[in-house]
Design an enzyme around this catalytic site. Sequence first.
Site, PDB file in Angstrom:
ATOM      1  N   ARG A 238     -34.031   9.270  48.308  1.00 17.05           N
ATOM      2  CA  ARG A 238     -33.214   9.502  49.493  1.00 17.05           C
ATOM      3  C   ARG A 238     -31.968   8.630  49.431  1.00 17.05           C
ATOM      4  O   ARG A 238     -32.044   7.459  49.061  1.00 17.05           O
ATOM      5  CB  ARG A 238     -33.999   9.199  50.771  1.00 17.05           C
ATOM      6  CG  ARG A 238     -35.136  10.180  51.018  1.00 17.05           C
ATOM      7  CD  ARG A 238     -35.877   9.898  52.291  1.00 17.05           C
ATOM      8  NE  ARG A 238     -37.019  10.799  52.441  1.00 17.05           N
ATOM      9  CZ  ARG A 238     -37.973  10.659  53.352  1.00 17.05           C
ATOM     10  NH1 ARG A 238     -37.916   9.654  54.209  1.00 17.05           N
ATOM     11  NH2 ARG A 238     -38.971  11.512  53.411  1.00 17.05           N
TER      12      ARG A 238
ATOM     13  N   ARG B 127     -36.850   0.030  52.994  1.00 14.11           N
ATOM     14  CA  ARG B 127     -36.021   1.243  52.937  1.00 14.11           C
ATOM     15  C   ARG B 127     -35.322   1.294  51.586  1.00 14.11           C
ATOM     16  O   ARG B 127     -34.346   0.594  51.352  1.00 14.11           O
ATOM     17  CB  ARG B 127     -35.002   1.229  54.078  1.00 14.11           C
ATOM     18  CG  ARG B 127     -34.332   2.570  54.324  1.00 14.11           C
ATOM     19  CD  ARG B 127     -33.357   2.488  55.486  1.00 14.11           C
ATOM     20  NE  ARG B 127     -34.019   2.186  56.732  1.00 14.11           N
ATOM     21  CZ  ARG B 127     -34.585   3.093  57.526  1.00 14.11           C
ATOM     22  NH1 ARG B 127     -34.574   4.358  57.189  1.00 14.11           N
ATOM     23  NH2 ARG B 127     -35.160   2.729  58.663  1.00 14.11           N
TER      24      ARG B 127
ATOM     25  N   GLU C  11     -42.920   2.552  61.042  1.00 13.92           N
ATOM     26  CA  GLU C  11     -43.431   3.854  60.614  1.00 13.92           C
ATOM     27  C   GLU C  11     -43.949   3.813  59.184  1.00 13.92           C
ATOM     28  O   GLU C  11     -43.292   3.282  58.285  1.00 13.92           O
ATOM     29  CB  GLU C  11     -42.319   4.899  60.715  1.00 13.92           C
ATOM     30  CG  GLU C  11     -42.723   6.281  60.223  1.00 13.92           C
ATOM     31  CD  GLU C  11     -41.539   7.157  59.875  1.00 13.92           C
ATOM     32  OE1 GLU C  11     -41.718   8.089  59.071  1.00 13.92           O
ATOM     33  OE2 GLU C  11     -40.429   6.906  60.398  1.00 13.92           O
TER      34      GLU C  11
ATOM     35  N   SER D 187     -45.395  10.228  59.055  1.00 22.20           N
ATOM     36  CA  SER D 187     -45.039  11.214  60.082  1.00 22.20           C
ATOM     37  C   SER D 187     -45.827  12.476  59.799  1.00 22.20           C
ATOM     38  O   SER D 187     -45.844  12.952  58.661  1.00 22.20           O
ATOM     39  CB  SER D 187     -43.544  11.524  60.067  1.00 22.20           C
ATOM     40  OG  SER D 187     -42.791  10.471  60.614  1.00 22.20           O
TER      41      SER D 187
ATOM     42  N   ARG E  60     -44.432   1.150  51.665  1.00 26.11           N
ATOM     43  CA  ARG E  60     -44.631   0.558  52.991  1.00 26.11           C
ATOM     44  C   ARG E  60     -46.078   0.096  53.173  1.00 26.11           C
ATOM     45  O   ARG E  60     -46.332  -0.860  53.899  1.00 26.11           O
ATOM     46  CB  ARG E  60     -44.222   1.545  54.076  1.00 26.11           C
ATOM     47  CG  ARG E  60     -42.722   1.804  54.083  1.00 26.11           C
ATOM     48  CD  ARG E  60     -42.233   2.505  55.325  1.00 26.11           C
ATOM     49  NE  ARG E  60     -40.767   2.554  55.333  1.00 26.11           N
ATOM     50  CZ  ARG E  60     -40.030   2.808  56.403  1.00 26.11           C
ATOM     51  NH1 ARG E  60     -40.619   3.044  57.567  1.00 26.11           N
ATOM     52  NH2 ARG E  60     -38.717   2.829  56.332  1.00 26.11           N
TER      53      ARG E  60
END
Length: 431
Positions: A262, A277, A349, A352, A391
């Site tokens: 990403r 990130r 987070e 999801s 994560r």
Amino acid sequence: MHDIRVIRDDPQTFDQQLKRLNYPPMATKLIAVDAKRRRAISESEAAKQERNALSKQAGLAKSQGNESEFGRLRDLVNEKKNLLTHLQGNVERLEREMRQLLLNIPNLPLPDVPEGDDESSNVECHQWGERRSFKFKPLEHFQIESIKSAMDFSTAAKLSGSRFVVLFDALARLHRALSQFMIDTHVDKHHLEEVWTPVLVRGDAMLGTGQLPKFATDSYRIADDFWLIPTAEVTLTNLLRDTIVAEDQLPRRYCAHTQCFRSEAGAAGRDTTGMLRQHQFEKVEMVTLSTPENSESEQQRMLQCAESILQALELPYRTVQLCTGDLGFSARRTYDIEVFLPGQDGFREISSVSTCGDFQARRMNARYRPLDGDSPQFLHTLNGSGLAVGRTVIAVLENGQQKDGSVVLPKILAPYLNDKTVIDRTGKLQD
């Protein structure tokens, strides 16, 4: 993508739902373009019928030896051909315009999605696990003594730039162990079908799941319309693109462990320290393709699959339902699972889990044939992280850190680490 017939039938409800997402009304414009498109199709079909009728008349005149009448009709046929070419071009232009409009409109939220402009309006559903009581100030993952030398951002920057990391020794092994544990759990206990997929896809695959055209800057494009996947949702969901499956072959429950990429274009200045990130990371992704009747229960099932990984790792977390202002483009309902990070003293987070209805299936033309023999219907698609590997590494390190700089690892990982259960303060795995 939305069904224009549904918008035509109830434009007011469509605009009301868009308003919940802070989008401007679109129904009037869509219906106007659709009316032009339908009118152009009618004109094109009428011209085609007239051309065919004239062609038959011309053929009859020629067979009867009436050359003058044949010549007159032939000229009319050519005129109709030219008109038909123009009308068909107009139809294609209007269909492209309609498709482009629809491709850029987000999915509509389900009625139970809470209202809100941003993540501050997300609603907590439940918490699990007891947060550890530290007798010292817990550090962030990259500050822990045993981790500092094994998590190398400066070398990664020389190789690739910012937002990359090189992991060494015990930390690299922990990363691998976690991904293996996740995929084994989903396959052996949750009965998902493991899939190995490419990480390089064509643009139509990205369009199918909603990354394109609206969010092109969030992903990495390679030459000749190839893209690096931001998640295996792209490849797994597209497995049934342009396919009709029998209803008794559903649901399809897939999982895959892949590299993900990403650009983080929308995250400038956020989480610039540590590996929270990154541009390149690994994730175990779950995707389900089901009938509309089962998609609700499948979302709850998928949520339980993701939560069970954190429970097995004994990591405290909470599950929240996203509000309308925080929903992703393709989702109509999303639950975020947020793991507790002691170093940040907050939840972040880690998964999801979204249900998309037939929104993605329409873009991909993915359908199923009902058992009753009715005409093919669009599938419902769902996706969820199970989990983001990097994560999870962070959560394991921060929750297991000790005062001397070592890290106690979750017991369930011992079989994947040759029965080692600790990263000592020097960064080595120990019993």
